[in-house]
Design a protein around this motif. Structure first.
Motif, PDB file in Angstrom:
ATOM      1  N   SER A 245       0.838  -1.196   0.000  1.00 50.34           N
ATOM      2  CA  SER A 245       0.000   0.000   0.000  1.00 50.34           C
ATOM      3  C   SER A 245       0.874   1.247   0.000  1.00 50.34           C
ATOM      4  O   SER A 245       2.037   1.211   0.405  1.00 50.34           O
ATOM      5  N   VAL A 246       0.294   2.359  -0.477  1.00 46.03           N
ATOM      6  CA  VAL A 246       0.981   3.650  -0.503  1.00 46.03           C
ATOM      7  C   VAL A 246       0.170   4.615   0.348  1.00 46.03           C
ATOM      8  O   VAL A 246      -1.008   4.861   0.081  1.00 46.03           O
ATOM      9  N   MET A 247       0.782   5.145   1.384  1.00 46.99           N
ATOM     10  CA  MET A 247       0.146   6.071   2.314  1.00 46.99           C
ATOM     11  C   MET A 247       0.805   7.447   2.242  1.00 46.99           C
ATOM     12  O   MET A 247       1.979   7.573   1.873  1.00 46.99           O
ATOM     13  N   VAL A 248       0.045   8.475   2.601  1.00 44.81           N
ATOM     14  CA  VAL A 248       0.584   9.822   2.702  1.00 44.81           C
ATOM     15  C   VAL A 248       0.325  10.331   4.112  1.00 44.81           C
ATOM     16  O   VAL A 248      -0.794  10.242   4.628  1.00 44.81           O
ATOM     17  N   ASP A 249       1.388  10.850   4.729  1.00 43.08           N
ATOM     18  CA  ASP A 249       1.287  11.479   6.050  1.00 43.08           C
ATOM     19  C   ASP A 249       1.949  12.843   5.948  1.00 43.08           C
ATOM     20  O   ASP A 249       3.173  12.955   5.967  1.00 43.08           O
ATOM     21  N   CYS A 250       1.118  13.877   5.811  1.00 38.75           N
ATOM     22  CA  CYS A 250       1.627  15.236   5.574  1.00 38.75           C
ATOM     23  C   CYS A 250       2.529  15.244   4.354  1.00 38.75           C
ATOM     24  O   CYS A 250       2.075  14.986   3.257  1.00 38.75           O
ATOM     25  N   GLU A 251       3.838  15.508   4.521  1.00 40.62           N
ATOM     26  CA  GLU A 251       4.738  15.582   3.376  1.00 40.62           C
ATOM     27  C   GLU A 251       5.539  14.287   3.191  1.00 40.62           C
ATOM     28  O   GLU A 251       6.551  14.264   2.490  1.00 40.62           O
ATOM     29  N   THR A 252       5.078  13.182   3.767  1.00 39.61           N
ATOM     30  CA  THR A 252       5.800  11.918   3.704  1.00 39.61           C
ATOM     31  C   THR A 252       4.993  10.860   2.963  1.00 39.61           C
ATOM     32  O   THR A 252       3.793  10.696   3.202  1.00 39.61           O
ATOM     33  N   LEU A 253       5.670  10.158   2.032  1.00 38.37           N
ATOM     34  CA  LEU A 253       5.071   9.053   1.288  1.00 38.37           C
ATOM     35  C   LEU A 253       5.603   7.755   1.881  1.00 38.37           C
ATOM     36  O   LEU A 253       6.830   7.594   2.043  1.00 38.37           O
ATOM     37  N   LEU A 254       4.691   6.823   2.228  1.00 37.08           N
ATOM     38  CA  LEU A 254       5.104   5.606   2.916  1.00 37.08           C
ATOM     39  C   LEU A 254       4.592   4.383   2.163  1.00 37.08           C
ATOM     40  O   LEU A 254       3.446   4.348   1.703  1.00 37.08           O
ATOM     41  N   PHE A 255       5.456   3.372   2.059  1.00 39.53           N
ATOM     42  CA  PHE A 255       5.097   2.104   1.441  1.00 39.53           C
ATOM     43  C   PHE A 255       5.013   1.049   2.545  1.00 39.53           C
ATOM     44  O   PHE A 255       5.965   0.870   3.314  1.00 39.53           O
ATOM     45  N   TYR A 256       3.880   0.314   2.617  1.00 34.04           N
ATOM     46  CA  TYR A 256       3.674  -0.706   3.634  1.00 34.04           C
ATOM     47  C   TYR A 256       3.350  -2.051   2.988  1.00 34.04           C
ATOM     48  O   TYR A 256       2.709  -2.109   1.936  1.00 34.04           O
ATOM     49  N   ARG A 257       3.762  -3.115   3.650  1.00 35.93           N
ATOM     50  CA  ARG A 257       3.283  -4.445   3.281  1.00 35.93           C
ATOM     51  C   ARG A 257       1.847  -4.587   3.768  1.00 35.93           C
ATOM     52  O   ARG A 257       1.509  -4.143   4.857  1.00 35.93           O
ATOM     53  N   LEU A 258       1.010  -5.228   2.958  1.00 37.57           N
ATOM     54  CA  LEU A 258      -0.391  -5.385   3.360  1.00 37.57           C
ATOM     55  C   LEU A 258      -0.525  -6.363   4.510  1.00 37.57           C
ATOM     56  O   LEU A 258      -1.349  -6.180   5.396  1.00 37.57           O
ATOM     57  N   LYS A 259       0.230  -7.433   4.488  1.00 34.58           N
ATOM     58  CA  LYS A 259       0.121  -8.427   5.546  1.00 34.58           C
ATOM     59  C   LYS A 259       0.927  -7.966   6.750  1.00 34.58           C
ATOM     60  O   LYS A 259       2.109  -7.632   6.645  1.00 34.58           O
ATOM     61  N   GLN A 260       0.258  -7.940   7.879  1.00 36.10           N
ATOM     62  CA  GLN A 260       0.870  -7.394   9.086  1.00 36.10           C
ATOM     63  C   GLN A 260       2.074  -8.232   9.525  1.00 36.10           C
ATOM     64  O   GLN A 260       2.005  -9.452   9.612  1.00 36.10           O
ATOM     65  N   GLN A 261       3.182  -7.561   9.763  1.00 43.37           N
ATOM     66  CA  GLN A 261       4.385  -8.211  10.271  1.00 43.37           C
ATOM     67  C   GLN A 261       4.948  -7.351  11.394  1.00 43.37           C
ATOM     68  O   GLN A 261       4.394  -6.306  11.725  1.00 43.37           O
ATOM     69  N   ASP A 262       6.083  -7.803  11.969  1.00 39.74           N
ATOM     70  CA  ASP A 262       6.685  -7.024  13.047  1.00 39.74           C
ATOM     71  C   ASP A 262       7.066  -5.630  12.564  1.00 39.74           C
ATOM     72  O   ASP A 262       6.915  -4.643  13.263  1.00 39.74           O
ATOM     73  N   ASN A 263       7.610  -5.541  11.346  1.00 41.04           N
ATOM     74  CA  ASN A 263       7.945  -4.244  10.756  1.00 41.04           C
ATOM     75  C   ASN A 263       7.409  -4.242   9.330  1.00 41.04           C
ATOM     76  O   ASN A 263       8.043  -4.786   8.426  1.00 41.04           O
ATOM     77  N   ASN A 264       6.226  -3.659   9.134  1.00 42.18           N
ATOM     78  CA  ASN A 264       5.576  -3.755   7.826  1.00 42.18           C
ATOM     79  C   ASN A 264       5.894  -2.583   6.900  1.00 42.18           C
ATOM     80  O   ASN A 264       5.394  -2.518   5.786  1.00 42.18           O
ATOM     81  N   MET A 265       6.746  -1.620   7.335  1.00 42.02           N
ATOM     82  CA  MET A 265       7.110  -0.518   6.455  1.00 42.02           C
ATOM     83  C   MET A 265       8.245  -0.944   5.527  1.00 42.02           C
ATOM     84  O   MET A 265       9.239  -1.510   5.958  1.00 42.02           O
ATOM     85  N   ILE A 266       8.081  -0.660   4.230  1.00 44.19           N
ATOM     86  CA  ILE A 266       9.100  -0.994   3.242  1.00 44.19           C
ATOM     87  C   ILE A 266      10.031   0.184   3.026  1.00 44.19           C
ATOM     88  O   ILE A 266      11.253   0.040   3.042  1.00 44.19           O
ATOM     89  N   SER A 267       9.467   1.366   2.794  1.00 46.78           N
ATOM     90  CA  SER A 267      10.291   2.554   2.581  1.00 46.78           C
ATOM     91  C   SER A 267       9.494   3.802   2.901  1.00 46.78           C
ATOM     92  O   SER A 267       8.254   3.781   2.954  1.00 46.78           O
ATOM     93  N   LYS A 268      10.230   4.909   3.109  1.00 48.39           N
ATOM     94  CA  LYS A 268       9.619   6.197   3.432  1.00 48.39           C
ATOM     95  C   LYS A 268      10.339   7.282   2.640  1.00 48.39           C
ATOM     96  O   LYS A 268      11.563   7.322   2.597  1.00 48.39           O
ATOM     97  N   ILE A 269       9.556   8.164   1.988  1.00 45.65           N
ATOM     98  CA  ILE A 269      10.130   9.228   1.170  1.00 45.65           C
ATOM     99  C   ILE A 269       9.551  10.559   1.631  1.00 45.65           C
ATOM    100  O   ILE A 269       8.323  10.721   1.682  1.00 45.65           O
TER     101      ILE A 269
END
Length: 291
Positions: A245-269
């Motif tokens: 998934s691709v999320m936006v938090d203010c000025e940050t773009l975040l990529f997450y794995r859909l399946k919940q894991q201990d650390n589901n964030m892939i990258s942050k821009i």
């Protein structure tokens, strides 16, 4: 292959892609639409007339830019989309919805959008019949979703407007999410190549549900998929693929794995500023005959 997201003139690469330099674009270029075949449409404001614009088609990876004929009239742009009809030779259509006006029908006001279409084969704009929506129903802000030669746009009553670029016929059909005045966060997405709808129920505790349009406009909820957001400020913008998934938090773009894991964030821009429009983009590096 370049795949990522554009925020006006900033390119945010996906996890397995490199960045793309958009510095060749004019400083006042405003991106209007992109396609998954690497074609982009942008406009430039006339410095002598703030209501007058020039329109251009572009392939950013090869820095090819070509001016388009100007649509008739100085109507305010509301929504743009580009649909690639064929690749050899390249054939595309650009659909433009512009400022709406109220049509009074049986003591109710129906909003109508001016619809124009540009065909790269004829290199001309044509005006179509106005798209008339229901009483006090409007197009929403998010960008259209393109699938199988048609564009889909979410309406303020949670229904969906479909415009088929081949037949140039439009229709409105229902979504599985009933309208409520609290405006439950809802986004049109593509999931596994199909039209999808993501919504965040009020009791979801940070999760978004995914509905997928099956045959004959029937919707099914993806039982094994729940898109997680780690903050109340995060807003789902797209599904990069069936697993990300691709999320936006203010000025940050975040990529997450859909399946919940201990650390589901892939990258942050981190972007240059808070985006009000984001366009998905994928392209090769082969020159294209834009006309």
């Amino acid at each position: 292959m370049r795949r990522g997201w554009m925020n006006i003139k900033q390119f945010a690469p996906s996890p397995e892609s490199n960045t793309l330099d958009l510095g060749f674009l004019p400083y006042n270029a405003q991106i209007l639409a992109t396609s998954e075949q690497g074609i982009m449409v942008f406009k430039i404001q006339d410095p002598m007339n703030c209501r007058r614009y020039s329109y251009h088609v572009c392939k950013p990876t090869t820095k090819q830019v070509l001016a388009l004929p100007r649509p008739k009239g100085n109507h305010t742009d509301q929504k743009f989309a580009i649909v690639v009809m064929g690749l050899k030779p390249l054939h595309y259509k650009i659909i433009r919805f512009s400022e709406c006006r109220a049509l009074r029908r049986w003591r109710k006001f129906h909003m109508a959008y001016r619809c124009e279409i540009f065909d790269s084969m004829t290199w001309k704009w044509r005006s179509l019949k106005h798209v008339a929506l229901g009483d006090c129903v409007f197009l929403t802000n998010p960008q259209p979703v393109t699938k199988s030669g048609a564009i889909y746009m979410l309406l303020t009553n949670n229904n969906i407007l479909k415009f088929d670029a081949d037949s140039e016929i439009w229709e409105v059909f229902s979504s599985p999410i009933p309208y409520d005045e609290s405006r439950t966060p809802t986004e049109l997405v593509k999931y596994g190549g199909k039209l999808g709808l993501a919504c965040k129920p009020s009791n979801a505790n940070g999760y978004w549900d995914i509905w997928v349009s099956k045959k004959d406009k029937l919707w099914e909820k993806e039982a094994d998929v729940a898109v997680e957001s780690n903050s109340e400020r995060e807003r789902l913008k797209a599904l990069y693929d069936p697993h990300t998934s691709v999320m936006v938090d203010c000025e940050t773009l975040l990529f997450y794995r859909l399946k919940q894991q201990d650390n589901n964030m892939i990258s942050k821009i981190v972007l240059n500023d808070i985006p009000y429009q984001i366009f998905s983009f994928r392209s090769d590096f082969e020159p294209s005959d834009l006309k």
